[in-house]
Motif scaffolding. Structure first.
Motif, PDB file in Angstrom:
ATOM      1  N   ASP A 316       0.827  -1.207   0.000  1.00  0.00           N
ATOM      2  CA  ASP A 316       0.000   0.000   0.000  1.00  0.00           C
ATOM      3  C   ASP A 316       0.864   1.261   0.000  1.00  0.00           C
ATOM      4  O   ASP A 316       2.059   1.222   0.300  1.00  0.00           O
ATOM      5  CB  ASP A 316      -0.922   0.010   1.226  1.00  0.00           C
ATOM      6  N   VAL A 317       0.213   2.387  -0.328  1.00  0.00           N
ATOM      7  CA  VAL A 317       0.884   3.685  -0.339  1.00  0.00           C
ATOM      8  C   VAL A 317       0.242   4.581   0.711  1.00  0.00           C
ATOM      9  O   VAL A 317      -0.991   4.700   0.752  1.00  0.00           O
ATOM     10  CB  VAL A 317       0.787   4.352  -1.728  1.00  0.00           C
ATOM     11  N   ILE A 318       1.065   5.202   1.550  1.00  0.00           N
ATOM     12  CA  ILE A 318       0.580   6.132   2.569  1.00  0.00           C
ATOM     13  C   ILE A 318       0.941   7.547   2.129  1.00  0.00           C
ATOM     14  O   ILE A 318       2.080   7.818   1.738  1.00  0.00           O
ATOM     15  CB  ILE A 318       1.196   5.850   3.947  1.00  0.00           C
ATOM     16  N   VAL A 319      -0.047   8.462   2.182  1.00  0.00           N
ATOM     17  CA  VAL A 319       0.148   9.856   1.788  1.00  0.00           C
ATOM     18  C   VAL A 319      -0.290  10.753   2.935  1.00  0.00           C
ATOM     19  O   VAL A 319      -1.348  10.541   3.531  1.00  0.00           O
ATOM     20  CB  VAL A 319      -0.671  10.195   0.523  1.00  0.00           C
ATOM     21  N   THR A 320       0.530  11.770   3.238  1.00  0.00           N
ATOM     22  CA  THR A 320       0.176  12.713   4.317  1.00  0.00           C
ATOM     23  C   THR A 320       0.428  14.143   3.875  1.00  0.00           C
ATOM     24  O   THR A 320       1.203  14.406   2.959  1.00  0.00           O
ATOM     25  CB  THR A 320       1.005  12.440   5.594  1.00  0.00           C
ATOM     26  N   GLY A 321      -0.222  15.064   4.610  1.00  0.00           N
ATOM     27  CA  GLY A 321       0.011  16.494   4.430  1.00  0.00           C
ATOM     28  C   GLY A 321      -0.649  17.054   3.199  1.00  0.00           C
ATOM     29  O   GLY A 321      -1.535  16.449   2.614  1.00  0.00           O
ATOM     30  N   SER A 322      -0.232  18.248   2.820  1.00  0.00           N
ATOM     31  CA  SER A 322      -0.605  19.016   1.626  1.00  0.00           C
ATOM     32  C   SER A 322      -1.208  20.343   2.029  1.00  0.00           C
ATOM     33  O   SER A 322      -1.625  20.568   3.169  1.00  0.00           O
ATOM     34  CB  SER A 322      -1.579  18.279   0.699  1.00  0.00           C
ATOM     35  N   ASP A 323      -1.236  21.202   1.011  1.00  0.00           N
ATOM     36  CA  ASP A 323      -1.816  22.538   1.151  1.00  0.00           C
ATOM     37  C   ASP A 323      -3.186  22.519   0.475  1.00  0.00           C
ATOM     38  O   ASP A 323      -3.292  22.518  -0.740  1.00  0.00           O
ATOM     39  CB  ASP A 323      -0.885  23.555   0.487  1.00  0.00           C
ATOM     40  N   ILE A 324      -4.260  22.457   1.285  1.00  0.00           N
ATOM     41  CA  ILE A 324      -5.613  22.356   0.734  1.00  0.00           C
ATOM     42  C   ILE A 324      -6.467  23.514   1.252  1.00  0.00           C
ATOM     43  O   ILE A 324      -6.542  23.755   2.455  1.00  0.00           O
ATOM     44  CB  ILE A 324      -6.282  21.029   1.145  1.00  0.00           C
ATOM     45  N   SER A 325      -7.102  24.206   0.321  1.00  0.00           N
ATOM     46  CA  SER A 325      -8.054  25.266   0.681  1.00  0.00           C
ATOM     47  C   SER A 325      -7.461  26.252   1.677  1.00  0.00           C
ATOM     48  O   SER A 325      -8.042  26.570   2.720  1.00  0.00           O
ATOM     49  CB  SER A 325      -9.341  24.650   1.253  1.00  0.00           C
ATOM     50  N   MET A 326      -6.238  26.703   1.364  1.00  0.00           N
ATOM     51  CA  MET A 326      -5.598  27.758   2.151  1.00  0.00           C
ATOM     52  C   MET A 326      -5.242  27.329   3.579  1.00  0.00           C
ATOM     53  O   MET A 326      -5.101  28.158   4.465  1.00  0.00           O
ATOM     54  CB  MET A 326      -6.508  29.015   2.200  1.00  0.00           C
ATOM     55  N   HIS A 327      -5.089  26.045   3.821  1.00  0.00           N
ATOM     56  CA  HIS A 327      -4.572  25.613   5.128  1.00  0.00           C
ATOM     57  C   HIS A 327      -3.799  24.316   4.947  1.00  0.00           C
ATOM     58  O   HIS A 327      -3.949  23.615   3.950  1.00  0.00           O
ATOM     59  CB  HIS A 327      -5.704  25.432   6.142  1.00  0.00           C
ATOM     60  N   ILE A 328      -2.970  24.015   5.926  1.00  0.00           N
ATOM     61  CA  ILE A 328      -2.152  22.817   5.867  1.00  0.00           C
ATOM     62  C   ILE A 328      -2.941  21.661   6.462  1.00  0.00           C
ATOM     63  O   ILE A 328      -3.397  21.717   7.602  1.00  0.00           O
ATOM     64  CB  ILE A 328      -0.828  23.010   6.632  1.00  0.00           C
ATOM     65  N   SER A 329      -3.077  20.603   5.696  1.00  0.00           N
ATOM     66  CA  SER A 329      -3.928  19.490   6.103  1.00  0.00           C
ATOM     67  C   SER A 329      -3.218  18.548   7.080  1.00  0.00           C
ATOM     68  O   SER A 329      -2.010  18.318   6.987  1.00  0.00           O
ATOM     69  CB  SER A 329      -4.356  18.701   4.858  1.00  0.00           C
ATOM     70  N   LYS A 330      -4.021  17.994   8.014  1.00  0.00           N
ATOM     71  CA  LYS A 330      -3.541  16.946   8.900  1.00  0.00           C
ATOM     72  C   LYS A 330      -3.899  15.563   8.365  1.00  0.00           C
ATOM     73  O   LYS A 330      -3.592  14.555   8.996  1.00  0.00           O
ATOM     74  CB  LYS A 330      -4.182  17.104  10.285  1.00  0.00           C
ATOM     75  N   GLN A 331      -4.519  15.532   7.206  1.00  0.00           N
ATOM     76  CA  GLN A 331      -5.055  14.273   6.699  1.00  0.00           C
ATOM     77  C   GLN A 331      -3.962  13.271   6.341  1.00  0.00           C
ATOM     78  O   GLN A 331      -2.863  13.635   5.915  1.00  0.00           O
ATOM     79  CB  GLN A 331      -5.930  14.534   5.474  1.00  0.00           C
ATOM     80  N   ALA A 332      -4.303  11.996   6.508  1.00  0.00           N
ATOM     81  CA  ALA A 332      -3.459  10.883   6.094  1.00  0.00           C
ATOM     82  C   ALA A 332      -4.336   9.891   5.345  1.00  0.00           C
ATOM     83  O   ALA A 332      -5.462   9.601   5.770  1.00  0.00           O
ATOM     84  CB  ALA A 332      -2.799  10.229   7.295  1.00  0.00           C
ATOM     85  N   TRP A 333      -3.817   9.375   4.233  1.00  0.00           N
ATOM     86  CA  TRP A 333      -4.600   8.482   3.383  1.00  0.00           C
ATOM     87  C   TRP A 333      -3.800   7.225   3.052  1.00  0.00           C
ATOM     88  O   TRP A 333      -2.573   7.253   2.975  1.00  0.00           O
ATOM     89  CB  TRP A 333      -4.986   9.185   2.077  1.00  0.00           C
TER      90      TRP A 333
END
Length: 555
Positions: A316-333
């Motif tokens: 599997d591939v794990i992805v974190t972070g990014s700049d979404i909608s003018m804020h830094i995301s805490k999301q992890a996928w």
């Protein structure tokens, strides 16, 4: 007429005059001979074009006084073309003459012709020529060309086996070819078929080599019912002394070759300049030839720019972070390739971009980065699959972003980056020991670096990208760095991933000075750590920078 045109005109007149003097036999003082052909020429002209003749005529060699000199080891045609080149700086390389000309130019030390032959062979590699090129390049010590031809031959095994060149291989070279653990055979039965095909081409003289050659076939990777059937139907195979014992022994104890059953997944990144940035909306799956295996549109919530990080955990591939909608995301996928599905994981404790990710001892670590305001973060988090949660561990010694990250010998290394010690870039290398939950300083980089990519192969870490103009190899055991092969193109904000003994370096950008924008690249540079050679691969389907590539198993 401008000065340059005048110079060209004068040069043309000079070479035409030289040709005329030779054709008239005027002042010719030596005759070169090969295969019964005699070529009158001038010692001075030959000495000017060839280091070999310069040494021959300028020293105490007996040839310096001879009127006729036999040149062994070259064809008459090749010698004639090299003499012609000395009088007219033009040279026409063709499929028919390149091998003889390359060998002759190497022996007589006519470097422009040598280089022209090498370039021609590099640009015209095919299944029909790659084995001959590989052999000749090794003989002439042209190691880069040898590595390029070897890589082509290994990756195009099926097509190469269908050529006349393969059937004419000497047995020792065939052993080298089929025993290479990077051989791209889709099934091990193809290796067995290739060996038998080669043997049957001249069975009378080759049958005695079969037992040794079959020792390089990984029977443990083959269906036992298939083997049983082929032994019953193939008289030549059945007649190999000890063949049943060989198959049975390999079935129990055979060591399978490293057949690279992997593809490369490309995600994220920017395909346009800064004003405005154009986000890559697709995820590409590419094979090692650069062809598209699959392409899918990323879900809306994963349309990240360059702030993400990615790594593989199992298949599997794990992805974190990014700049979404003018804020830094805490999301992890988590992306499951086998199901082509995305699943959201528990969120990080701190949102971040331009950070790093790595897997150490089967655990995913998220390290450093920046918040939305550009403040550097020292925080380190580790993911627990059992609880689907992140927990903080010992932070970095120095907060950092845009660094290279790699693991080796149960340790995690952070190379350079933007750092609180030196705000823009640093030579600091931070090393994490998971058994002690501590960070320490490792051997500093030879110069400050940021935006590099780090890849581990065997017991060394290789750095590419960023400000580097070459591959930088780090040996933790010896605590030293070594500069390796040069980059073939710009690679700032590139990505890099490992496939066997090769590092695939993709994309990047070049700043356009006049409007302070950037130009993304689609280049693929492939570095082979075994031969220390860099070659260009097939271009990406898009020009992109700030993206991530990961190596994934085929399904």
């Amino acid at each position: 007429m401008d000065a340059r045109s005048e110079e060209d005109c004068c040069a043309d007149k000079f070479f035409r005059r030289l040709q005329q003097l030779r054709s008239e036999g005027h002042l010719t003082d030596v005759t070169l001979c090969a295969e019964g052909k005699e070529i009158p020429c001038h010692r001075l002209v030959l000495s000017a074009s060839s280091d070999y003749f310069h040494a021959m005529f300028g020293g105490a060699h007996t040839e310096s006084k001879k009127e006729k000199i036999e040149i062994g080891g070259v064809t008459a045609e090749a010698l004639q073309l090299l003499v012609d080149f000395a009088y007219t700086p033009n040279f026409n390389v063709t499929i028919d003459n390149v091998y003889h000309q390359f060998e002759a130019a190497n022996m007589l030390q006519v470097k422009p012709v040598e280089d022209a032959c090498e370039k021609f062979l590099t640009n015209n590699l095919s299944p029909d020529m790659c084995l001959g090129t590989w052999t000749l390049a090794g003989k002439l010590s042209r190691m880069k060309l040898s590595a390029v031809a070897r890589r082509f031959a290994l990756k195009n095994f099926e097509e190469v086996c269908a050529t006349e060149e393969f059937l004419q291989l000497p047995v020792d070279f065939l052993k080298t070819y089929i025993s290479d653990r990077a051989l791209h055979a889709k099934k091990e039965t193809q290796v067995l078929d290739a060996v038998m095909l080669w043997a049957r081409h001249d069975l009378k003289h080759r049958q005695t080599h079969l037992k040794e050659l079959l020792g390089f076939v990984c029977f443990s990777r083959m269906d036992q019912d298939y083997l049983k059937n082929i032994l019953e139907t193939d008289e030549v195979l059945r007649g190999v002394p000890g063949i049943r014992s060989l198959i049975e022994d390999q079935s129990r104890h055979g060591k399978p070759r490293h057949i690279q059953e992997v593809d490369i997944l490309l995600l994220g990144g920017i395909t346009g300049g800064y004003d405005p940035p154009i986000v890559n909306r697709d995820m590409y799956r590419l094979d090692l030839h650069g062809d598209i295996v699959d392409k899918s549109t990323l879900p809306m919530w994963l349309l990240f720019e360059e702030g993400i990080a990615a790594c593989t955990l199992g298949d599997d591939v794990i992805v974190t972070g990014s700049d979404i909608s003018m804020h830094i995301s805490k999301q992890a996928w988590r992306y499951k390739l086998s199901l082509n599905s995305w699943t959201q994981l528990e969120s990080l404790k701190k949102g971040r971009q331009k950070h790093g990710m790595a897997v150490l001892d089967g655990k995913v670590y998220v390290i450093g980065g920046e918040n939305y305001d550009g403040d550097l973060l020292p925080d380190v988090e580790v993911y627990s699959e059992e609880t689907n949660s992140w927990k903080k561990v010992e932070p970095l010694m120095f907060a950092a972003s845009c660094f290279g990250i790699a693991t080796l010998c149960e340790k995690l290394y952070v190379f350079g980056g933007r750092c609180t010690v030196q705000r823009f870039k640093t030579d600091e290398v931070q090393c994490y020991d998971s058994t002690q939950n501590t960070w320490n300083s490792a051997t500093a980089l030879p110069y400050a670096l940021s935006r590099v990519r780090a890849c581990t192969i065997n017991s060394k870490i290789y750095l590419v990208g960023g400000d580097l103009d070459c591959v930088l190899c780090y040996n933790p055991q010896e605590e030293r760095y070594e500069e390796m092969a040069k980059s073939l193109g710009r690679w700032s904000e590139c990505s890099a991933t490992v496939c066997g003994s090769e590092i695939y370096i993709t994309g990047g950008w070049n700043r356009v000075i006049k409007n302070f924008n950037v130009k993304p690249f689609s280049t693929v540079q492939c570095y082979d750590v075994i031969s220390d050679t860099m070659i260009m691969g097939k271009a990406l389907p898009i020009a992109v920078y700030g993206h991530h590539t990961v190596t994934v198993a085929k399904h």
